[in-house]
Design a protein around this motif. Structure first.
Motif, PDB file in Angstrom:
ATOM      1  N   UNK A  12       0.817  -1.214   0.000  1.00  0.00           N
ATOM      2  CA  UNK A  12       0.000   0.000   0.000  1.00  0.00           C
ATOM      3  C   UNK A  12       0.855   1.271   0.000  1.00  0.00           C
ATOM      4  N   UNK A  13       2.152   1.149   0.278  1.00  0.00           N
ATOM      5  CA  UNK A  13       3.004   2.340   0.402  1.00  0.00           C
ATOM      6  C   UNK A  13       2.942   3.215  -0.844  1.00  0.00           C
ATOM      7  N   UNK A  14       3.006   2.604  -2.013  1.00  0.00           N
ATOM      8  CA  UNK A  14       3.008   3.363  -3.263  1.00  0.00           C
ATOM      9  C   UNK A  14       1.654   3.864  -3.683  1.00  0.00           C
ATOM     10  N   UNK A  15       0.608   3.538  -2.884  1.00  0.00           N
ATOM     11  CA  UNK A  15      -0.760   3.928  -3.226  1.00  0.00           C
ATOM     12  C   UNK A  15      -1.289   5.000  -2.293  1.00  0.00           C
ATOM     13  N   UNK A  16      -0.880   4.938  -1.022  1.00  0.00           N
ATOM     14  CA  UNK A  16      -1.390   5.897  -0.033  1.00  0.00           C
ATOM     15  C   UNK A  16      -0.298   6.827   0.485  1.00  0.00           C
TER      16      UNK A  16
ATOM     17  N   UNK B 176       6.724 -10.311   1.315  1.00  0.00           N
ATOM     18  CA  UNK B 176       5.564 -10.873   2.004  1.00  0.00           C
ATOM     19  C   UNK B 176       4.354  -9.961   1.887  1.00  0.00           C
ATOM     20  N   UNK B 177       4.593  -8.649   1.821  1.00  0.00           N
ATOM     21  CA  UNK B 177       3.490  -7.695   1.752  1.00  0.00           C
ATOM     22  C   UNK B 177       3.288  -7.106   0.358  1.00  0.00           C
ATOM     23  N   UNK B 178       3.725  -7.834  -0.675  1.00  0.00           N
ATOM     24  CA  UNK B 178       3.307  -7.491  -2.024  1.00  0.00           C
ATOM     25  C   UNK B 178       4.313  -6.825  -2.925  1.00  0.00           C
ATOM     26  N   UNK B 179       5.497  -6.451  -2.382  1.00  0.00           N
ATOM     27  CA  UNK B 179       6.507  -5.802  -3.227  1.00  0.00           C
ATOM     28  C   UNK B 179       7.477  -6.883  -3.702  1.00  0.00           C
TER      29      UNK B 179
ATOM     30  N   UNK C 219       6.737   2.486  -6.751  1.00  0.00           N
ATOM     31  CA  UNK C 219       5.959   3.024  -5.642  1.00  0.00           C
ATOM     32  C   UNK C 219       6.752   3.997  -4.796  1.00  0.00           C
ATOM     33  N   UNK C 220       8.048   3.688  -4.590  1.00  0.00           N
ATOM     34  CA  UNK C 220       8.905   4.560  -3.776  1.00  0.00           C
ATOM     35  C   UNK C 220       9.094   5.916  -4.443  1.00  0.00           C
ATOM     36  N   UNK C 221       9.208   5.930  -5.772  1.00  0.00           N
ATOM     37  CA  UNK C 221       9.438   7.182  -6.498  1.00  0.00           C
ATOM     38  C   UNK C 221       8.266   8.140  -6.388  1.00  0.00           C
ATOM     39  N   UNK C 222       7.096   7.639  -6.003  1.00  0.00           N
ATOM     40  CA  UNK C 222       5.931   8.510  -5.842  1.00  0.00           C
ATOM     41  C   UNK C 222       6.170   9.578  -4.781  1.00  0.00           C
ATOM     42  N   UNK C 223       7.140   9.338  -3.888  1.00  0.00           N
ATOM     43  CA  UNK C 223       7.450  10.341  -2.857  1.00  0.00           C
ATOM     44  C   UNK C 223       7.966  11.634  -3.479  1.00  0.00           C
ATOM     45  N   UNK C 224       8.507  11.551  -4.697  1.00  0.00           N
ATOM     46  CA  UNK C 224       9.064  12.725  -5.356  1.00  0.00           C
ATOM     47  C   UNK C 224       8.053  13.563  -6.107  1.00  0.00           C
ATOM     48  N   UNK C 225       6.772  13.210  -6.053  1.00  0.00           N
ATOM     49  CA  UNK C 225       5.749  14.015  -6.705  1.00  0.00           C
ATOM     50  C   UNK C 225       5.946  14.126  -8.199  1.00  0.00           C
ATOM     51  N   UNK C 226       5.618  15.295  -8.732  1.00  0.00           N
ATOM     52  CA  UNK C 226       5.654  15.496 -10.188  1.00  0.00           C
ATOM     53  C   UNK C 226       6.466  16.717 -10.603  1.00  0.00           C
ATOM     54  N   UNK C 227       7.061  17.416  -9.636  1.00  0.00           N
ATOM     55  CA  UNK C 227       7.777  18.659  -9.963  1.00  0.00           C
ATOM     56  C   UNK C 227       9.080  18.366 -10.702  1.00  0.00           C
TER      57      UNK C 227
END
Length: 547
Positions: A319-323, A398-401, A410-418
């Motif tokens: 869920x990390x890359x989704x929420x 174990x949790x889907x990654x 999913x991790x790269x989503x932390x960088x937004x879109x700028x």
């Protein structure tokens, strides 16, 4: 009604389970119906259509793996039927146009911070004591034992009282069973008043480097330590040296000059002073004098553009890359719009999204630097008999990654879109506003240590499985990707974004709440859990392979 499944990107061919799905269920979604071949747990995925061996698996709109065998539609996607794969990358055209978020609610807002001579602003005010070499760790410990409690910064743990109670029971002749059945009780402990009201603490940064290894290790260590001394959250430093080690004080001074650091520094060399007693007593005296001066600095209003925000993840789940991570990305975009700086690191966890990130670099030269750093890092990993594909931990899997590319996208989503304004190699410091990419390992503590050393005065840290990671001088705010974790490990989690999975909040709504909380932490109005728990993790990176 809560959605039970989610397609993250229109181009994906796998679907994420948001709820427990059972074998034989018919899932109507995206204009079709799929019968599930196996049970699918939340955070895991199933394929939307039949896949042949070698077919591409797409998620977040990018290649994240290839089918290792024929996979009927509705099958559980896991390591036995999908293997890591990522798209190649090269220098492309600049793609820096982006949709800025609405920051009206934060326009003109400020935080209460500590101004430094170089114009930077701290979210806290610490004095640090650090060794140039591991030989001095004992002297640091002696200083810590002498100072922390006396100055009112000691956290008298309830566990001391618990241990004392158990020892007393043993002395009274109670049985092993009685001791094992004893329960931890909350204990009211009188806390000493701080001697220095404007000092948040004295922090002792021990490490196992400074000698042995390579000269490059010593240089990088001095660069990192210089970053901590120059950091806006630091008022001054006491530096202990043995004298003969690779990490010489002269190298530290060179690195401080690169960072235009103008801080009071107490330097003590044991081989010059002689005895342990002289080193420790002199360290205590001079540190106390430094604290007296540093206590004169008080919080003042500062614009949000003075915030430098680190974007970190650890113990990630499906869920990390989704929420959680997209919420950090939205906060990053808001802060960039407001003139602030953000830092995305963990290069092994950017595998598969290199093309997008390099294309977002404002300057072609910066894009090339990013590409070269990624390729050289990957090559070093392969030479060591490893590779980015080995990054996901057992807990991640174990949790889907299940592949590094899924984890990375999913991790790269932390960088937004700028746009990416700068690319930094460890341990370079942040010099430009906007989104910065910093070369670090995927290891949580090494990466967080590096980001703070580069100037981050706050860190947002997402987790799906739970990790207590903190930092000695910068608040590390923990963000849970799911409600179950937030409730189970409430002593380390500050913010729950599981509300997004449950349909209670949008990413934008969660982002606004998160930025508001950041401002309170930056102002000293709120204390995040990692600071309250005194979770002072500090691990310098040796430039070998660390995933």
């Amino acid at each position: 009604m809560k959605n039970r499944v989610l397609k993250v990107h229109p181009g994906d061919n796998v679907i994420v389970a948001l709820d427990e799905l059972k074998a034989g269920e018919e899932i109507a979604f995206d204009g079709g119906i799929v019968t599930l071949q196996q049970d699918i747990s939340p955070k895991h995925k199933y394929n939307q259509a039949d896949l042949k061996k070698g077919d591409e698996v797409m998620m977040y709109g990018v290649l994240v793996g290839k089918a290792a065998q024929d996979i009927p539609a509705g099958s559980w996607i896991n390591t036995f039927n999908v293997k890591h794969a990522a798209s190649p990358f090269q220098l492309g055209k600049r793609k820096t146009e982006w949709q800025k978020p609405d920051v009206t609610a934060f326009q003109g807002r400020s935080f209460q911070g500590f101004y430094r001579k170089d114009g930077s602003v701290g979210t806290a005010n610490y004095w640090i004591v650090l060794p140039l070499v591991f030989c001095e760790n004992k002297n640091l410990q002696l200083m810590k034992e002498a100072l922390v409690d006396q100055l009112g910064y000691s956290k008298k743990a309830k566990y001391e009282h618990f241990a004392g109670d158990l020892i007393q029971k043993y002395k009274q002749g109670q049985s092993v069973e009685q001791i094992l059945n004893s329960e931890l009780q909350s204990v009211a402990i009188e806390k000493n008043d701080r001697i220095f009201a404007n000092i948040d603490g004295v922090k002792f940064l021990t490490h196992d480097m400074g000698c042995g290894g390579t000269r490059q290790d010593a240089q990088a260590l001095c660069g990192l330590l210089a970053g901590y001394i120059a950091h806006p959250n630091v008022a001054g430093a006491t530096v202990l040296s043995l004298g003969c080690q690779n990490a010489q004080y002269s190298i530290l001074q060179e690195e401080l000059a690169k960072r235009n650091a103008d801080k009071p520094i107490v330097f003590l060399e044991q081989q010059a002073l002689g005895t342990e007693e002289k080193v420790v007593s002199e360290g205590i005296k001079q540190t106390l004098v430094g604290l007296i001066e540093a206590n004169k600095t008080e919080r003042q209003p500062a614009p949000l553009s003075k915030l430098v925000l680190g974007l970190e993840c650890g113990g990630s789940d499906g869920f990390s890359g989704i929420s959680a991570n997209p919420t950090l990305g939205y906060v990053s975009d808001m802060l960039v719009t407001l003139g602030g700086s953000t830092v995305l690191s963990e290069f092994p966890e950017l595998c598969g999204v290199e093309q997008e990130l390099s294309d977002r670099c404002v300057e072609e030269e910066t894009a090339l630097k990013f590409i070269n750093l990624m390729r050289s890092y990957a090559a070093r990993a392969e030479q060591a008999g490893s590779g980015f594909d080995m990054n996901p931990s057992p807990g991640n899997i174990k949790d889907g990654l299940i592949t590094d590319a899924i984890k990375s996208a999913g991790a790269a989503k932390k960088g937004g879109t700028s746009p990416v304004t700068d690319v930094l190699d460890y341990p370079e410091m942040v010099k430009k506003p906007g989104l910065n990419l910093l070369c670090t390992p995927g290891n949580d503590v090494e990466s967080t240590t590096a980001m703070v050393g580069s100037g981050c005065n706050l860190v947002l840290f997402t987790t799906g499985l739970g990790t207590p990671t903190g930092n000695p001088i910068a608040p590390v705010i923990k963000v849970s990707s799911n409600r179950k974790l937030a409730e189970k490990m409430s002593d380390i989690i500050d913010i729950n974004t599981g509300t997004i999975i449950e349909g209670e909040e949008t990413i934008e709504e969660a982002g606004h709440k998160m930025l508001d909380y950041l401002i309170k932490v930056a102002s000293g109005e709120e204390t995040c859990k990692a600071v309250a728990n005194q979770q002072d993790d500090f691990i310098p990176w040796k430039r070998g392979v660390s995933l």
